[in-house]
Design an enzyme around this catalytic site. Sequence first.
Site, short mmCIF file in Angstrom:
data_model
loop_
_atom_site.label_atom_id
_atom_site.label_comp_id
_atom_site.label_asym_id
_atom_site.label_seq_id
_atom_site.Cartn_x
_atom_site.Cartn_y
_atom_site.Cartn_z
N ARG A 46 1.03 -1.17 -0.08
CA ARG A 46 -0.18 0.05 0.05
C ARG A 46 0.86 1.06 0.02
NH1 ARG A 46 -4.18 0.17 4.74
NH2 ARG A 46 -2.43 -0.84 5.68
N LYS A 177 10.42 -28.52 4.06
CA LYS A 177 11.89 -28.72 4.75
C LYS A 177 12.32 -30.01 4.00
CE LYS A 177 10.69 -26.50 9.15
NZ LYS A 177 11.43 -25.39 9.48
N GLU A 211 9.90 -25.67 20.28
CA GLU A 211 10.88 -24.21 19.83
C GLU A 211 11.09 -23.67 21.20
OE1 GLU A 211 8.99 -21.91 16.42
OE2 GLU A 211 7.23 -22.43 17.59
N HIS A 235 1.24 -27.62 10.52
CA HIS A 235 2.42 -28.14 10.52
C HIS A 235 2.36 -29.57 11.19
CE1 HIS A 235 3.72 -24.29 9.35
NE2 HIS A 235 3.98 -23.80 10.39
C1 BG6 Z 1 5.21 -20.78 11.90
C2 BG6 Z 1 4.64 -20.37 13.19
O1 BG6 Z 1 4.28 -21.15 11.04
O2 BG6 Z 1 6.22 -21.67 12.10
C3 BG6 Z 1 5.77 -19.82 14.28
O3 BG6 Z 1 3.74 -19.38 12.71
C4 BG6 Z 1 6.58 -21.00 14.27
O4 BG6 Z 1 4.87 -19.57 15.23
C5 BG6 Z 1 7.12 -21.45 12.79
O5 BG6 Z 1 7.59 -20.29 15.23
C6 BG6 Z 1 8.18 -22.61 12.98
O6 BG6 Z 1 8.82 -22.75 12.04
P1 BG6 Z 1 10.42 -23.31 11.94
O7 BG6 Z 1 10.69 -23.47 10.38
O8 BG6 Z 1 11.17 -22.41 12.61
O9 BG6 Z 1 10.36 -24.65 12.59
#
Ligand code: BG6
Length: 478
Positions: A46, A177, A211, A235
Amino acid sequence: IPVEAFDLVIIGGTGDLARRKILPALYQRFNAGQIGKKSQIIGAARGEMTSEAYRAFAEEAIREFLDKSDVKVRALKSFLKLLSYVTLDAKGETGWEELAGKMHSDRIRAIYFSVGPSLFGDLAKRLHKHGMAGEGTRLVVEKPFGRDLASAKELNQMLARHFDESQIYRIDHYLGKETVQNLMAVRFGNMLFEPLWNSQYVDHIQITVAESVGVGTRGGYYDRSGAMRDMVQNHLMQLLCLIAMEPPAKFDPDAVRDEKLKVIRALDPVEPDNIVRGQYEGDGERPGYRNQVESRDSTTETFVALKAHISNWRWAGTPFYLRTGKRLKDRASEIAIIFKDAPHSIFEEDGQRHNNILTIRLQPNEGIELGVTIKEPGPGGMRLVDVPLDMSFAEVLGPDEADFPDAYERLIMDVIRGNQTLFMRGDEVEAAWAWTDPIIAEWDGSGQAPEPYAPGSSGPESAMFLMHRDGRRWREIK
Ligand code: BG6
């Protein structure tokens, strides 16, 4: 292999995803010789900006998000020449004629919707109106694809008004991945595993995506989503599908997606006592979740652990345990297939061993490990010991080969090549929401807060209990 010259438009071209992922990925593919000098990349957003300023923006992003060793001055300079910028209003007329004028009618035109789903409908409509919805156009759509079944259906319908399903590429970056794709190679490229890949031989399966980071500055988005919508619905579900699906007849988009869809549809609803949700607390150094989001009494979960059952011939009786969370002990994602014990032990000391475990480490330190039992060396009699047959990709393939490209590199190139295998089909996304919706509804209805867990831990106590009561335990997060 180089791809043919293409036009790529990044709508939301100045956003976070463009900066962190899309632009660096495109540069990497250019540097690798896969994208030629005739292709063009148009940033659209935008705000007012000159093309020159956009190139400077892209350069900064590439330097910030790639390793220094990957950024070659000359390659970067020629890459930036592919870039230009258009000021575009999704809800108005500004910029659309200009954009249409830049497009080549004889090329693949990839339009990347790197914006919130509330704009998808307007964007699709205007692309169509300005003659950019034809056969050569491919839409790339980011998650979140809706926030429940109803909104996902609406999005699918909105896109379907102007685009065919074969033109829509819904991204789940986990599918890009390298090690996730390896799951399919390991399963279907070897004779060794597939005969054992069922409830007769598999005790249970664990999928962990842990994470160590918290929500950081994404609190605004995250607090409306939570781990279930942010990670599990997409995921983790995709990982589960790749492990559980029947062998597709061929490695072709619809053959693979048909099989994944069957898995999702065969999932039983999750009983409330088979699911645990948690929220991380703070410690002296790091703020707790509630201090990172607007609502101080937020009940959004940052951790989910659950036990899922797939009601089909192959998996009846074999539970799938899934867990994911933020601010955990480590960043470690893996899938572990825990095989049953041998039916009869001829060794006196042998008890319940659960020694044969196939682990696919998704990240970091990508690799495959198989736990086997051998005789403990030495003259002390027939003592058994469990050891890993460990294959770290970096060791076997060499550090360069195992320096995997980012998921976005693979996925964007697949869009240009027209390969939808690693993208989610509309019905898959809907089926995944149909499974998660009741879980979220139950939480919303109960009004109960998630269980707090200490930062740097393995999650809340109840997640451990979920396993212990079945006589099993989670693998260590490391
Ligand atoms: C994203 C999420 O889709 O995937 C995030 O929104 C998450 O919250 C991320 O941290 C994790 O991805 P990766 O590739 O770091 O495992």
